[in-house]
Structure formats: structure tokens, C-alpha cells
Design a protein around this motif. Sequence first.
Motif, PDB file in Angstrom:
ATOM      1  N   ALA A   1      -7.920 -17.705  -8.658  1.00 15.77           N
ATOM      2  CA  ALA A   1      -7.094 -16.818  -7.833  1.00 15.77           C
ATOM      3  C   ALA A   1      -7.532 -16.877  -6.373  1.00 15.77           C
ATOM      4  CB  ALA A   1      -7.170 -15.386  -8.361  1.00 15.77           C
ATOM      5  N   PRO A   2      -7.585 -18.081  -5.796  1.00 10.47           N
ATOM      6  CA  PRO A   2      -8.103 -18.221  -4.428  1.00 10.47           C
ATOM      7  C   PRO A   2      -7.236 -17.497  -3.412  1.00 10.47           C
ATOM      8  CG  PRO A   2      -6.986 -20.225  -5.103  1.00 10.47           C
ATOM      9  CD  PRO A   2      -7.059 -19.354  -6.320  1.00 10.47           C
ATOM     10  N   CYS A   3      -7.895 -16.925  -2.416  1.00  6.04           N
ATOM     11  CA  CYS A   3      -7.190 -16.251  -1.322  1.00  6.04           C
ATOM     12  C   CYS A   3      -8.153 -16.153  -0.149  1.00  6.04           C
ATOM     13  CB  CYS A   3      -6.705 -14.864  -1.760  1.00  6.04           C
ATOM     14  SG  CYS A   3      -8.038 -13.758  -2.268  1.00  6.04           S
TER      15      CYS A   3
ATOM     16  N   ARG B   1      -6.537  -8.341   3.841  1.00  2.35           N
ATOM     17  CA  ARG B   1      -6.279  -7.376   4.919  1.00  2.35           C
ATOM     18  C   ARG B   1      -4.789  -7.123   5.118  1.00  2.35           C
ATOM     19  NH1 ARG B   1     -10.973  -9.652   9.008  1.00  2.35           N
ATOM     20  NH2 ARG B   1     -12.577  -8.117   8.428  1.00  2.35           N
ATOM     21  N   ALA B   2      -3.995  -8.144   4.829  1.00 10.82           N
ATOM     22  CA  ALA B   2      -2.548  -8.020   5.042  1.00 10.82           C
ATOM     23  C   ALA B   2      -1.915  -6.986   4.121  1.00 10.82           C
ATOM     24  CB  ALA B   2      -1.880  -9.381   4.849  1.00 10.82           C
TER      25      ALA B   2
ATOM     26  N   ALA C   1       0.830  -1.206   0.000  1.00  7.49           N
ATOM     27  CA  ALA C   1       0.000   0.000   0.000  1.00  7.49           C
ATOM     28  C   ALA C   1       0.866   1.258   0.000  1.00  7.49           C
ATOM     29  CB  ALA C   1      -0.918  -0.003   1.213  1.00  7.49           C
ATOM     30  N   ARG C   2       0.415   2.276  -0.725  1.00  5.94           N
ATOM     31  CA  ARG C   2       1.105   3.564  -0.727  1.00  5.94           C
ATOM     32  C   ARG C   2       0.686   4.359   0.511  1.00  5.94           C
ATOM     33  NH1 ARG C   2       2.516   5.215  -6.063  1.00  5.94           N
ATOM     34  NH2 ARG C   2       3.460   3.384  -7.064  1.00  5.94           N
TER      35      ARG C   2
ATOM     36  N   PRO D   1     -10.988  -3.725   5.934  1.00  5.14           N
ATOM     37  CA  PRO D   1     -11.367  -2.692   4.973  1.00  5.14           C
ATOM     38  C   PRO D   1     -12.584  -3.136   4.162  1.00  5.14           C
ATOM     39  CG  PRO D   1      -9.668  -4.022   4.033  1.00  5.14           C
ATOM     40  CD  PRO D   1      -9.887  -4.566   5.419  1.00  5.14           C
ATOM     41  N   TYR D   2     -13.057  -2.264   3.293  1.00  3.73           N
ATOM     42  CA  TYR D   2     -14.147  -2.649   2.406  1.00  3.73           C
ATOM     43  C   TYR D   2     -13.649  -3.681   1.398  1.00  3.73           C
ATOM     44  CZ  TYR D   2     -18.003   0.357   3.796  1.00  3.73           C
ATOM     45  OH  TYR D   2     -19.042   0.920   4.478  1.00  3.73           O
TER      46      TYR D   2
END
Length: 417
Positions: A176-178, A184-185, A152-153, A206-207
Motif C-alpha cells: 500500500a505504498p504512498c 496530508r492531503a 475528513a469529517r 499531522p501526526y
Amino acid sequence: MRFRFVHAADLHLDSPMQGLTARQPHLAALFGEAARGAFVALIDEVLAREASFLIISGDVYDGDWRDYHTGLFFAGQLARLSRAGIPTFLIQGNHDAESQISRKVTLPPLVHLFGTRKAETLELADLKVALHGRSFADRSVSDNIVRAYPAAREGWFNIGLLHTSLDGRAGHASYAPCTLADLRAKYYDYWALGHIHAAETVSRDPYVVFPGNLQGRHVREAGAKGAMLVEVDNGTVVSATPLVLDKARWAHARMDVGGATDLPEVLALVESALRMELAAAEERPLALRLTLQGETQAHDALAADSQHLQAEVQAAADRVSDRLYIERVELATLPPRVAGGGEAVGFADPQELLAGLEGEVEFSQHLNALIEEILARLPDEIRQVVIGDGEETVAALVTEARSVALARLRHGGGDAV
């Protein structure tokens, strides 16, 4: 700083509608045009809401184009945004993966397609928005690609674009399972997901949002469809509001006809229910699956001739509106029970006899073989709907067949079995 954006996914432009027949060609035409109409409505909303940008999280197309008209239509609509200075950010999903689309049309200048080799970051510097995403190179992506997304920036509003089954959603293949923990990470502020056709806000911290598909294509995609309007203020999502954009509606209504004593009374109840369903669809063209249930004296009359029942219900629908199509009538009614607890039958209870047969392994094997044979003989359009509905539809068909057999046995139709 306050701004808004629109998040859509799974347009499936020019995807064939399943479950519609040639019996009502005007309705088939309306449903066939619905996906394009919904996309036009999406662009209209982005312009009307003065959104800062549009996100499309995969599956713009349903597969390779038959001709260039599909791509030209898509590019032409995005050009409306480009001329208004509104950028679009999109990724390719499993249906429109790079390997699936053989034709290409140059997209407008403010349309940004994320690459397939690795996740990358695109910036809107004036809003301090960083968008991170990756397109599918191939139809099948079985790896967890989120872990390789950029960090994240700091001090920016971070959005992740991902076409994924997440941690597994019923009825959807794994892509693309996650996990939610993986998302969140990354410490992004908003995850713009695609692939799941039912709208769902998975998390608000987050959303993490699936907006669902833009237009339902069969009865398993029932209800309102559309996109998500997201409001951001000082780097925080303050609201995420569904935008209803579909131009034709699918629905599955379950109706209790227990108070009816004969077919005319059933049809009177049905016609009243159909008016309410059409009103709920806000006068959109409506394809409806209707399940009749409850204990009713009309059960045997309904079960004895399913084709007649289907025709009468469609006739009732035609009396209500020329924009109402009965996709299927499922019969889940029961005959009234007598004081002793059994069904009101004559000298022998066919229900008990049939229940005894259904418990036998040989009978079950024969039944399964018969179902496979029937499926093989169905037209491809109908077979795909039945297979897509899976065990639920097969079970409904078996229940209906059981009702027909019992109704005919109760009335002396010995050839029913």
C-alpha cells in the motif's frame, strides 16, 4: 474535550522467534511466550490508562493459525476491553489479510474490523472521533489505497488506519505504498500506521506514527518495543508517548576490547559489558549479538577458534544471568600494527597476499559459490536469520573467516586456506 487512545500494530501473535537454539530451552520458552505477554501488557495498559479506545493497525497474526488457540487468545484479551466498555478498531495487514486466515473466531461486540472492499468510516459520536480505514483482502496490495480514503469529517477528530510501507522503508517490502503528501492531503489529525517494525513518528503536522511491533522477534528487531499512548485535547494531539511493553529483548552490542592482551582479559571486559546490557534491558530475558572490535594482542587467539570464543562468551553470560543468551559473537578485532604500518607478522604479510586474491574475479566467484553452498546446508532456522540479515551478516562471516585464516597463517597453520 480531552481523551486518550492507544495505537499498536504488528503483534504477530505466535510468530516463531528466529536465532534461538535448543541449547537453552528455558530461554527459548521465555522468548516464545513473549509476544503473548506483550499483548496482555498492552491490554493492561489500555485499562490502567483509562483509554477511550484501542487501535491495531494490522498484522495481529503472523499468518494462518495452526489451531484455534491463537484466535481464542486474541479474542479473549479484547473481551477484557469490551467488558470495560472500551472499543477496539483494527485493520488486517499483509500477514493477516483476509485471504491468509482460513479459520475464524467471533470477536467481542466492541471490536470493529474494517472491511476489505473499500475504505470506510466508523464513528465514536460521543467523542466526535471519525476513524477511517481499510483491511487487506490479499497479502499483496501494491496500489496506493489512501487516495480512496473518505474525506475528513469537519469538526471531528479524524484518524486514518493504514498498513503501509509509506514511501519506502529499508528492509520492508512495499505494501500500500504512498507518500507523506498523500496522507496530508486527507487532512486527518492522526495517521495510525502499521507494517514498519521500527517505531517512528514520521510527522507531527499531522501526526503520522508507526508504533513499531509489540515484541521483537529476532536481532534485527532490537531494542525496546511497544505501542503509542496518544493524548488529545480540543481536537489537537498534545502528546504521543511510547509505551514499552516487550517481555523479552534483543540487542546488538559493539564492544572495544583494544586494551586486552589475552582471552581472560577479553572475557573480563565482556562480562562487565554483559551486566550493563542486561541492566539496560531491565532484567528482561535478553538475546544479544556481540561484536568485538579494536586492535588487540589477543586477536589471533580469538580468531583461531571461533567456537571456543562463542562458548566462552556464553559461559560469561551464564555467570551474569540465566536469562541472557548470546545469539552470535562477531569478531571485528585487528592485530596490533608495527611501526612500519603493517601487521606484526613474520617474513611475509598474509594480509597483503589475501587482499590480492580477493581482488580477483575468479576468487570472488568461488567465494560466492561457497557461501551459497554453506547457506544451503544450514538448518532452516539459522539460514532464515542469516538471509534476513542480508549483506551485513554475509560480510561479517567473510570478515571472520578472513581473520581465522590470517591468524592460523601467522601461527603456522598452513591448512587454513
